[in-house]
Write an enzyme that holds these catalytic residues in place. Structure first.
Site, PDB file in Angstrom:
ATOM      1  N   ARG A   1       0.824  -1.219   0.000  1.00 56.21           N
ATOM      2  CA  ARG A   1       0.000   0.000   0.000  1.00 56.21           C
ATOM      3  C   ARG A   1       0.856   1.267   0.000  1.00 56.21           C
ATOM      4  O   ARG A   1       0.421   2.312  -0.491  1.00 56.21           O
ATOM      5  CB  ARG A   1      -0.951  -0.017   1.191  1.00 56.21           C
ATOM      6  CG  ARG A   1      -2.095  -0.998   0.970  1.00 56.21           C
ATOM      7  CD  ARG A   1      -2.948  -1.148   2.188  1.00 56.21           C
ATOM      8  NE  ARG A   1      -4.230  -1.772   1.858  1.00 56.21           N
ATOM      9  CZ  ARG A   1      -5.119  -2.161   2.751  1.00 56.21           C
ATOM     10  NH1 ARG A   1      -4.880  -2.001   4.039  1.00 56.21           N
ATOM     11  NH2 ARG A   1      -6.245  -2.708   2.371  1.00 56.21           N
TER      12      ARG A   1
ATOM     13  N   GLY B   1      -7.096  -8.621   1.355  1.00 55.53           N
ATOM     14  CA  GLY B   1      -5.794  -8.510   2.005  1.00 55.53           C
ATOM     15  C   GLY B   1      -5.021  -9.814   1.996  1.00 55.53           C
ATOM     16  O   GLY B   1      -3.857  -9.856   1.579  1.00 55.53           O
TER      17      GLY B   1
ATOM     18  N   LYS C   1     -14.807 -15.049   7.031  1.00 56.26           N
ATOM     19  CA  LYS C   1     -15.676 -13.878   6.907  1.00 56.26           C
ATOM     20  C   LYS C   1     -16.766 -14.066   5.858  1.00 56.26           C
ATOM     21  O   LYS C   1     -17.018 -13.200   5.024  1.00 56.26           O
ATOM     22  CB  LYS C   1     -14.837 -12.639   6.547  1.00 56.26           C
ATOM     23  CG  LYS C   1     -13.920 -12.212   7.664  1.00 56.26           C
ATOM     24  CD  LYS C   1     -13.370 -10.818   7.423  1.00 56.26           C
ATOM     25  CE  LYS C   1     -12.301 -10.773   6.364  1.00 56.26           C
ATOM     26  NZ  LYS C   1     -11.592  -9.526   6.222  1.00 56.26           N
TER      27      LYS C   1
ATOM     28  N   GLY D   1     -12.273  -4.945   1.772  1.00 58.07           N
ATOM     29  CA  GLY D   1     -13.680  -4.584   1.968  1.00 58.07           C
ATOM     30  C   GLY D   1     -14.199  -3.595   0.926  1.00 58.07           C
ATOM     31  O   GLY D   1     -15.320  -3.728   0.446  1.00 58.07           O
TER      32      GLY D   1
HETATM   33  P1  ADP Z   1      -9.149 -11.923   2.333  1.00 62.60           P
HETATM   34  O1  ADP Z   1      -8.337 -11.087   3.293  1.00 62.60           O
HETATM   35  O2  ADP Z   1      -8.351 -12.356   1.146  1.00 62.60           O
HETATM   36  O3  ADP Z   1     -10.450 -11.271   1.976  1.00 62.60           O
HETATM   37  P2  ADP Z   1     -10.295 -13.442   4.505  1.00 62.60           P
HETATM   38  O4  ADP Z   1      -9.832 -12.411   5.463  1.00 62.60           O
HETATM   39  O5  ADP Z   1     -11.752 -13.624   4.302  1.00 62.60           O
HETATM   40  O6  ADP Z   1      -9.540 -13.286   3.098  1.00 62.60           O
HETATM   41  O7  ADP Z   1      -9.797 -14.875   5.020  1.00 62.60           O
HETATM   42  C1  ADP Z   1      -8.448 -15.194   5.161  1.00 62.60           C
HETATM   43  C2  ADP Z   1      -8.259 -16.100   6.330  1.00 62.60           C
HETATM   44  O8  ADP Z   1      -9.043 -17.283   6.205  1.00 62.60           O
HETATM   45  C3  ADP Z   1      -6.809 -16.544   6.405  1.00 62.60           C
HETATM   46  O9  ADP Z   1      -6.303 -16.182   7.667  1.00 62.60           O
HETATM   47  C4  ADP Z   1      -6.900 -18.057   6.247  1.00 62.60           C
HETATM   48  O10 ADP Z   1      -5.960 -18.732   7.038  1.00 62.60           O
HETATM   49  C5  ADP Z   1      -8.304 -18.363   6.704  1.00 62.60           C
HETATM   50  N1  ADP Z   1      -8.785 -19.645   6.192  1.00 62.60           N
HETATM   51  C6  ADP Z   1      -9.058 -19.955   4.922  1.00 62.60           C
HETATM   52  N2  ADP Z   1      -9.459 -21.237   4.827  1.00 62.60           N
HETATM   53  C7  ADP Z   1      -9.436 -21.756   6.066  1.00 62.60           C
HETATM   54  C8  ADP Z   1      -9.749 -23.049   6.624  1.00 62.60           C
HETATM   55  N3  ADP Z   1     -10.168 -24.055   5.862  1.00 62.60           N
HETATM   56  N4  ADP Z   1      -9.618 -23.195   7.962  1.00 62.60           N
HETATM   57  C9  ADP Z   1      -9.205 -22.162   8.729  1.00 62.60           C
HETATM   58  N5  ADP Z   1      -8.892 -20.945   8.264  1.00 62.60           N
HETATM   59  C10 ADP Z   1      -9.009 -20.736   6.953  1.00 62.60           C
HETATM   60 MG    MG Z   2      -8.461 -10.800   5.460  1.00 63.94          MG
END
Ligand code: ADP
Ligand code: MG
Length: 398
Positions: A38, A355, A201, A378
């Protein structure tokens, strides 16, 4: 369309101070910035301002302090990183709304910028208090919003100041992000249009999933999000992360997805994710053993997801396919990242937003082989789901 920094005549802004809302909400470990994407991304706007003899005053938040100073969430480490990355002198001042800050903004000159302390140290930032907005507005003669990752927030430093400063324009990063993400909202985008969603999320991502199910040829769901959909289909998920409160909505979406919603056919499970090294097994998605947790998409799913992603002519990917921070649970995510690079190289338009997914792509060394890696999680999701972005609304129309 919003007015851009590029549209401002040079003689109108030369010698003046620009209050620039940037997004320096970056991971900091002690006094070190651990991911500078960033900071790099703010470079073009800052350089353009300096070239035009404008004095940049940069405002940002980092983290979620409770409207009061929190030494662990100071932007001071960002000042050092900014100086190294952009090769400009950076003056740092706290608090952001002080008379001292106004004084520093007025004495700024040469190849130097002023960075204000974390705006969320100020009570009134998150509640968009107008008195605070007025004080912040004294730090500039006009306003540039280049904080793409914060456009979905109506805070004093994002929308409030725009009530008191004219012109109020979009910076180059905001422009670049909207252009790339805007292509995903066009009716006539190149097909097949493939969306890959993962991460956790799920509640935040369901509106987006619903929007994409209407338009995409395939929506691949992995990560913890897939666990919730599998649970919604009635499968026992053992000790996997499942978001119970989203089960009803997941079932409803699955019901009307018409085969376009693809869940992994198999999963990587582990009895103890903390073990070093963890013991892993590949199981069918409807056969998760009771004492185990699903931490990645399985081997077959990696291949089938990769095939879909490679064939995409338009791709949007948000959210890792598994617990990627802990190898070997990163293999599903890495497979999708490599497939996205292949899609780009064979002429597809590929976008990664979020992120953690953006971090995963960079960790795999593949960021240069993706058409656009968004700096906003977001905000990107809100924009793609068709929501209006308050930070953008507040700017002058073109
Ligand atoms: P982004 O930041 O790309 O939008 P999120 O914040 O929604 O993604 O989710 C990322 C998190 O989800 C990471 O910390 C990852 O470790 C966790 N995660 C993804 N799949 C699993 C899983 N099967 N079990 C536990 N944690 C998971
Ligand atoms: Mg995230």
């Amino acid at each position: 369309m919003k007015r851009s920094l590029r549209d401002l005549p040079g003689d109108e802004i030369a010698g003046r101070r620009a209050l620039v809302r940037v997004d320096y909400n970056v991971p900091i470990d002690g006094d070190r910035v651990t991911d500078a994407m960033r900071i790099e991304a703010s470079g073009p706007t800052i350089r353009l301002l300096l070239e035009r003899d404008v004095r940049p005053v940069l405002a940002s938040h980092v983290g979620r302090p409770a409207g009061a100073p929190d030494p662990g969430l100071s932007l001071a480490p960002v000042a050092d990183e900014l100086e190294r990355r952009l090769g400009v002198r950076v003056h740092f001042v706290a608090p952001a709304d002080s008379a001292e800050a106004v004084g520093s903004s007025r004495s700024l000159g040469g190849e130097a910028v002023l960075l204000l302390e974390n705006t969320r140290f100020l009570p009134g930032e998150r509640s968009n208090d107008d008195e605070l907005a007025r004080r912040l507005a004294r730090l500039g003669d006009f306003f540039v919003n280049d904080a793409f990752g914060t456009l979905h927030r109506a805070h004093a430093s994002t929308t409030g100041v725009a009530r008191h400063l004219r012109p109020a324009v979009a910076g180059l990063l905001v422009e670049r992000e909207l252009k790339a993400l805007g292509r995903l909202r066009e009716e006539d985008l190149d097909k097949p249009f493939v969306v890959a969603l993962g991460g956790a999320k799920i509640a935040d991502k369901i509106p987006l999933l619903a929007a994409f199910l209407e338009r995409a040829d395939a929506v691949l769901v992995g990560g913890a999000m897939a666990n919730t959909f599998l649970a919604a289909r009635g499968h026992a998920m053992g000790r996997s992360l499942v978001e119970e409160e989203a089960l009803g909505r997941a079932r409803e979406l699955d019901g009307r997805a018409d085969g376009r919603l693809r869940l992994p056919e198999d999963l990587t499970v582990t009895p103890d994710p903390e073990a070093e090294p963890p013991e892993t097994r590949n199981v069918r998605a409807d056969r998760v053993p009771s004492g185990t947790a699903a931490v990645d998409i399985g081997e077959r799913a990696r291949r089938s997801f990769a095939r879909e992603v490679e064939g995409a002519r338009t791709l949007f990917w948000n959210g890792p396919m598994g617990w990627f921070e802990r190898p070997p649970f990163d293999e599903g995510t890495a497979a999708v990242a490599r497939a996205a690079a292949v899609a780009t190289e064979t002429g597809g338009f590929t976008v990664v937003g979020g992120g953690d997914s953006a971090a995963a792509v960079r960790a795999a060394g593949l960021a240069d082989r993706i058409s656009h890696v968004s700096t906003g999680g977001g905000a990107a999701l809100a924009f793609l789901a068709g929501r209006t972005l308050p930070g953008l609304e507040a700017l002058d129309d073109a």
